[in-house]
Design a protein around this motif. Structure first.
Motif: not given
Length: 524
Positions: A326-332, A351-353, A464-466
């Motif tokens: 799962v990714e948090a896509r960043i659009l500029v 979760e990271e961003l 570590g991560w979840t």
């Protein structure tokens, strides 16, 4: 390499220069690997194209050593002309030269390159299609494309599309008998879907120049499909990619992408297509996929976010039939920056961003990792940016990343209106519409651990991560790290299964367990 071969590229006698290329490459100690050689030769400055092309042709047509022929192929990748195609196709029959020959052909005749690439994969399911391509019978090609397996590899999907001229096939789909037309459109949608898979360094869709036309023809033929869960998922995935995916980086021209989106959205909005979401689903996988469709449809068909806003962050969860991170896509300004600036892995997850607040802008500059290579940062790098507030603006600058093939070398400083930036970050952080129970449980556990670090330090472990288990998304997974007696770092995975209780209750129970039991006794 410039000193070794550079002078020979301008030599007036190509035959004599070719002999010298053979001698010089044979004398290298240690020898240069052919893949490295091709990259180095392709990067050489060419002052006289005519002489360099003549040398390349002598090496390709009469060369007798592997390195020298590879050097010629690398030169023809930049300098070749249509008359070179037959020689490249012939050389490609030799398996050891297939890859460099395909790379050279890509610049001259993508269909010939694709056919050669498919032929050298030696996969039984491709043989009927290759036979149809050899015959030149477009009806047979159409039939064989529609009969391909649904799970072909991403590169195979691209090469099939190039070899069959998929967009041209789709253009006549509405003139075929309904079952044939629908079968072709469905398989085309699946091929495009496979090209967008995140389980690769660079999505294959970026290497498919005809993607805009293929998507446009697929959208026009979408109405031929009967409303089924599988077809619904393919159409929904296409909408996702056209809104936030790497395919947006192609040169679409005015209004073409928006037109494709409108046609796909119109089909999905029909009552019979909406009714698909009321089905029960076949087994856990089918139910999971239908739940994904309900969540994703609600997000992508009803989004109020301006498509070309200065900054937009959208969480992307891929069809569970082809699982990926799962990714948090960043659009500029409407375009995704991670595949454009980096190209070696997806954007980091929400979760990271988002959950960590790392993207919030303060007066104190903060470096943020936006993406990491699939193979790990230590291998192929990561993409970093420094975020800081500057008066009524937020600045992204100080980019750090390796230069990807075809990527941007100088990354620009980005400035956003601070009020609009804060609003978008707050919206993205609070949006859980993409999530499902096991993932929400994981996020709440992570929030609890950040608020009470003593829950882990008492057991000498660290977070570590979840997230959720890759093969079983309905199982919450927590990665915990600790140091073994010999000082090496160890990892345990603590899994919290789905039991039907609310995510808040499962997270509270997991945190309570940490007050009483060492997780090393129940993690694996």
């Amino acid at each position: 390499m410039a000193g070794l071969l550079g002078p020979l590229l301008v030599a007036p006698d190509a035959v004599e220069a070719a002999e010298e290329v053979h001698r010089r490459l044979a004398a290298l100690d240690p020898p240069v690997r052919h893949r490295t050689l091709c990259l180095l030769v392709a990067g050489l400055p060419v002052e006289n194209e005519e002489r360099a092309r003549a040398l390349a042709r002598v090496l390709v047509r009469t060369g007798y050593s592997y390195p020298a022929v590879c050097a010629g192929l690398a030169l023809l990748r930049e300098l070749g002309e249509p008359e070179d195609v037959p020689y490249l196709r012939t050389l490609g029959v030799l398996r050891v030269l297939a890859r460099p020959a395909v790379h050279a052909l890509d610049a001259l005749d993508r269909q010939a390159a694709a056919v050669l690439a498919l032929r050298n994969r030696d996969e039984p399911e491709l043989k009927p299609l290759l036979a149809a391509l050899d015959s030149g019978d477009r009806a047979a090609v159409r039939e064989r494309v529609a009969a391909l397996p649904a799970d072909v590899a991403p590169e195979v999907a691209r090469r099939v599309a190039e070899a069959s001229r998929l967009a041209e096939l789709l253009a006549g789909a509405d003139e075929l008998p309904p079952p044939q037309g629908a079968g072709l459109v469905a398989r085309a949608g699946r091929l495009l879907f496979r090209m967008t898979t995140l389980r690769d360094y660079r999505p294959e869709i970026l290497s498919y120049p005809d993607a805009p036309r293929a998507y446009g023809e697929f959208a026009r033929g979408a109405g031929l499909l009967p409303p089924t869960p599988g077809h619904h998922a393919v159409l929904l995935s296409a909408v996702q990619e056209l809104r936030t995916g790497p395919v947006m980086l192609h040169d679409w021209g005015p209004g073409r992408r928006e037109a494709a989106l409108a046609e796909l959205t119109a089909v999905l909005s029909r009552p019979e297509w909406q009714a698909v979401l009321d089905l029960e689903g076949d087994g856990p996988g089918g139910r999971r996929r239908l739940a994904w469709m309900r969540r994703t449809r609600a997000r992508v068909l009803r989004s109020s976010c301006a498509p070309s806003a200065p900054l937009r962050i959208e969480v992307h969860h891929r069809d569970p039939d082809d699982p990926a991170v799962v990714e948090a896509r960043i659009l500029v300004d409407g375009l995704p920056i991670v595949p454009d600036y980096f190209g070696k892995g997806p954007a980091n997850g929400p979760e990271e961003l988002l959950d960590t607040g790392l993207l919030r802008a303060t007066d104190e500059p903060r470096e943020v990792q936006l993406a990491e290579a699939y193979c790990t940062e230590d291998c192929c790098g990561a993409l970093y940016v420094t975020v800081r507030r500057d008066g009524d603006q937020v600045v992204w600058s100080g980019w750090r990343c390796p230069v990807p093939p075809g990527g941007k070398r100088e990354l620009p400083e980005l400035r956003f209106d601070a009020a609009a930036y804060d609003a978008e970050i707050a919206r993205a952080e609070s949006d859980e519409g993409w999530s499902w129970p096991a993932r929400r449980t994981a996020r709440r556990i992570a929030t609890g651990l950040r608020g009470r670090p003593d829950l882990l330090t008492r057991w000498n472990v660290r977070l570590g991560w979840t997230g959720t288990a890759f093969r079983d998304p309905d199982e919450t997974a927590i990665s915990l790290m600790y140091d073994a007696e010999d000082g090496t770092a160890r990892q345990i995975i603590w899994c919290v299964p789905e039991d039907g209780t609310p995510p808040e209750d499962r997270a509270a129970a997991a945190l309570d367990r940490l007050t009483r039991e060492d997780p090393r006794t129940y993690g694996r």
